[in-house]
Design a protein around this motif. Structure first.
Motif, PDB file in Angstrom:
ATOM      1  N   LYS A   1       0.827  -1.116   0.059  1.00 16.96           N
ATOM      2  CA  LYS A   1       0.208   0.021   0.154  1.00 16.96           C
ATOM      3  C   LYS A   1       0.873   1.362  -0.064  1.00 16.96           C
ATOM      4  CE  LYS A   1      -4.359   0.333   2.054  1.00 16.96           C
ATOM      5  NZ  LYS A   1      -5.310   0.422   3.399  1.00 16.96           N
ATOM      6  N   LYS A   2       0.645   2.165  -0.625  1.00 18.30           N
ATOM      7  CA  LYS A   2       1.115   3.498  -1.005  1.00 18.30           C
ATOM      8  C   LYS A   2       1.044   4.208   0.305  1.00 18.30           C
ATOM      9  CE  LYS A   2       2.781   7.028  -4.026  1.00 18.30           C
ATOM     10  NZ  LYS A   2       2.553   7.400  -5.327  1.00 18.30           N
ATOM     11  N   PRO A   3       1.742   4.727   1.279  1.00 21.19           N
ATOM     12  CA  PRO A   3       1.794   5.510   2.264  1.00 21.19           C
ATOM     13  C   PRO A   3       1.000   7.189   1.900  1.00 21.19           C
ATOM     14  CG  PRO A   3       3.858   5.568   2.085  1.00 21.19           C
ATOM     15  CD  PRO A   3       3.198   4.543   1.031  1.00 21.19           C
ATOM     16  N   VAL A   4       0.219   7.509   2.726  1.00 22.39           N
ATOM     17  CA  VAL A   4      -0.406   8.902   2.382  1.00 22.39           C
ATOM     18  C   VAL A   4       0.393   9.845   3.471  1.00 22.39           C
ATOM     19  CG1 VAL A   4      -2.351  10.364   3.054  1.00 22.39           C
ATOM     20  CG2 VAL A   4      -2.653   8.018   2.260  1.00 22.39           C
ATOM     21  N   PHE A   5       0.797  10.994   2.647  1.00 15.10           N
ATOM     22  CA  PHE A   5       1.856  11.909   3.167  1.00 15.10           C
ATOM     23  C   PHE A   5       1.029  13.310   3.223  1.00 15.10           C
ATOM     24  CE2 PHE A   5       5.063   8.795   1.734  1.00 15.10           C
ATOM     25  CZ  PHE A   5       5.988   8.887   2.683  1.00 15.10           C
ATOM     26  N   ILE A   6       0.965  13.821   4.576  1.00 14.50           N
ATOM     27  CA  ILE A   6       0.470  15.141   4.704  1.00 14.50           C
ATOM     28  C   ILE A   6       1.407  15.963   4.913  1.00 14.50           C
ATOM     29  CG2 ILE A   6      -1.218  16.626   6.005  1.00 14.50           C
ATOM     30  CD1 ILE A   6      -2.784  13.819   6.790  1.00 14.50           C
ATOM     31  N   LYS A   7       1.682  17.095   4.070  1.00 17.19           N
ATOM     32  CA  LYS A   7       2.603  18.020   4.253  1.00 17.19           C
ATOM     33  C   LYS A   7       2.102  19.102   5.118  1.00 17.19           C
ATOM     34  CE  LYS A   7       5.618  21.163   1.848  1.00 17.19           C
ATOM     35  NZ  LYS A   7       7.100  20.432   2.001  1.00 17.19           N
ATOM     36  N   ILE A   8       2.784  19.095   6.376  1.00 16.62           N
ATOM     37  CA  ILE A   8       2.498  20.064   7.345  1.00 16.62           C
ATOM     38  C   ILE A   8       3.672  21.436   7.409  1.00 16.62           C
ATOM     39  CG2 ILE A   8       2.272  20.709  10.061  1.00 16.62           C
ATOM     40  CD1 ILE A   8       1.699  17.433  10.176  1.00 16.62           C
ATOM     41  N   PRO A   9       3.083  22.654   7.414  1.00 22.45           N
ATOM     42  CA  PRO A   9       4.158  23.676   7.213  1.00 22.45           C
ATOM     43  C   PRO A   9       5.068  23.733   8.507  1.00 22.45           C
ATOM     44  CG  PRO A   9       1.819  24.400   6.958  1.00 22.45           C
ATOM     45  CD  PRO A   9       1.531  22.914   7.376  1.00 22.45           C
ATOM     46  N   CYS A  10       6.326  24.225   8.241  1.00 20.68           N
ATOM     47  CA  CYS A  10       7.386  23.814   9.208  1.00 20.68           C
ATOM     48  C   CYS A  10       7.136  24.864  10.525  1.00 20.68           C
ATOM     49  CB  CYS A  10       8.747  24.517   8.651  1.00 20.68           C
ATOM     50  SG  CYS A  10       9.561  23.046   7.939  1.00 20.68           S
ATOM     51  N   PHE A  11       6.244  26.208  10.373  1.00 26.71           N
ATOM     52  CA  PHE A  11       5.951  26.758  11.578  1.00 26.71           C
ATOM     53  C   PHE A  11       5.189  25.978  12.248  1.00 26.71           C
ATOM     54  CE2 PHE A  11       2.568  27.977   8.985  1.00 26.71           C
ATOM     55  CZ  PHE A  11       1.498  28.191   9.981  1.00 26.71           C
ATOM     56  N   ILE A  12       4.160  25.225  12.018  1.00 25.28           N
ATOM     57  CA  ILE A  12       3.304  24.602  12.737  1.00 25.28           C
ATOM     58  C   ILE A  12       4.206  23.359  13.576  1.00 25.28           C
ATOM     59  CG2 ILE A  12       1.498  22.957  12.667  1.00 25.28           C
ATOM     60  CD1 ILE A  12       0.034  24.390  10.640  1.00 25.28           C
ATOM     61  N   LEU A  13       5.141  22.582  12.920  1.00 27.11           N
ATOM     62  CA  LEU A  13       5.916  21.627  13.371  1.00 27.11           C
ATOM     63  C   LEU A  13       6.684  22.351  14.413  1.00 27.11           C
ATOM     64  CD1 LEU A  13       7.095  19.542  10.295  1.00 27.11           C
ATOM     65  CD2 LEU A  13       5.392  18.889  12.062  1.00 27.11           C
ATOM     66  N   ILE A  14       7.345  23.404  14.165  1.00 25.39           N
ATOM     67  CA  ILE A  14       8.192  24.135  15.375  1.00 25.39           C
ATOM     68  C   ILE A  14       7.331  24.425  16.631  1.00 25.39           C
ATOM     69  CG2 ILE A  14       9.452  26.338  15.700  1.00 25.39           C
ATOM     70  CD1 ILE A  14      10.777  24.379  13.821  1.00 25.39           C
ATOM     71  N   LEU A  15       6.049  25.022  16.389  1.00 29.43           N
ATOM     72  CA  LEU A  15       5.185  24.984  17.482  1.00 29.43           C
ATOM     73  C   LEU A  15       5.013  23.663  18.145  1.00 29.43           C
ATOM     74  CD1 LEU A  15       2.537  27.581  16.052  1.00 29.43           C
ATOM     75  CD2 LEU A  15       4.328  28.146  17.662  1.00 29.43           C
ATOM     76  N   ILE A  16       4.895  22.736  17.411  1.00 26.99           N
ATOM     77  CA  ILE A  16       4.647  21.370  17.925  1.00 26.99           C
ATOM     78  C   ILE A  16       5.581  21.047  18.854  1.00 26.99           C
ATOM     79  CG2 ILE A  16       4.140  19.031  17.838  1.00 26.99           C
ATOM     80  CD1 ILE A  16       2.453  19.960  15.302  1.00 26.99           C
ATOM     81  N   GLY A  17       6.773  21.010  18.381  1.00 27.31           N
ATOM     82  CA  GLY A  17       8.142  20.951  19.084  1.00 27.31           C
ATOM     83  C   GLY A  17       8.354  21.573  20.323  1.00 27.31           C
ATOM     84  N   ALA A  18       8.029  22.963  20.016  1.00 23.77           N
ATOM     85  CA  ALA A  18       7.941  23.842  21.522  1.00 23.77           C
ATOM     86  C   ALA A  18       7.074  23.420  22.636  1.00 23.77           C
ATOM     87  CB  ALA A  18       7.753  25.357  20.988  1.00 23.77           C
ATOM     88  N   PHE A  19       6.052  22.991  22.231  1.00 20.35           N
ATOM     89  CA  PHE A  19       4.766  22.354  23.207  1.00 20.35           C
ATOM     90  C   PHE A  19       5.349  20.994  23.824  1.00 20.35           C
ATOM     91  CE2 PHE A  19       1.102  20.054  24.011  1.00 20.35           C
ATOM     92  CZ  PHE A  19       0.784  20.877  25.161  1.00 20.35           C
ATOM     93  N   GLY A  20       6.061  20.234  22.667  1.00 23.55           N
ATOM     94  CA  GLY A  20       6.606  19.061  23.368  1.00 23.55           C
ATOM     95  C   GLY A  20       7.665  19.085  24.307  1.00 23.55           C
ATOM     96  N   ASN A  21       8.473  20.336  23.911  1.00 22.73           N
ATOM     97  CA  ASN A  21       9.669  20.501  24.985  1.00 22.73           C
ATOM     98  C   ASN A  21       9.090  20.963  26.300  1.00 22.73           C
ATOM     99  OD1 ASN A  21      11.551  19.940  23.223  1.00 22.73           O
ATOM    100  ND2 ASN A  21      12.594  21.962  23.143  1.00 22.73           N
TER     101      ASN A  21
END
Length: 80
Positions: free
Chosen positions: A1-21
């Motif tokens: 099965k071909k995986p589904v990729f959803i492109k998430i903007p970097c600024f959102i990933l950075i916010l998630i990372g800050a919350f994770g920290n």
């Protein structure tokens, strides 16, 4: 099965990372650290196309590879 990729903007990933920290600081273990999210922002992917052309290699499919592995294990007494 071909995986589904959803492109998430970097600024959102950075916010998630800050919350994770922040969660990590509070003692809640998680993998969404700022470092991990920054790594996701880097376009680092590879294909085997150059290897196929340069070395004239043909790769087997997963079904054939698993079959070969099972045959080898049986031949070498690892499994019955």
């Amino acid at each position: 099965k071909k995986p589904v990729f959803i492109k998430i903007p970097c600024f959102i990933l950075i916010l998630i990372g800050a919350f994770g920290n922040l969660l990590k600081f509070l003692g809640i273990e998680n993998e969404t650290t700022l470092t991990n999210m920054r790594i996701l922002c880097v376009d680092n992917y590879y294909t085997n196309k150059k290897t196929k052309v340069a070395l004239n290699i043909k790769f087997n499919g997963i079904d054939e590879a698993i079959g070969d592995a099972i045959k080898w294990f049986k031949t070498n007494g690892v499994i019955k």
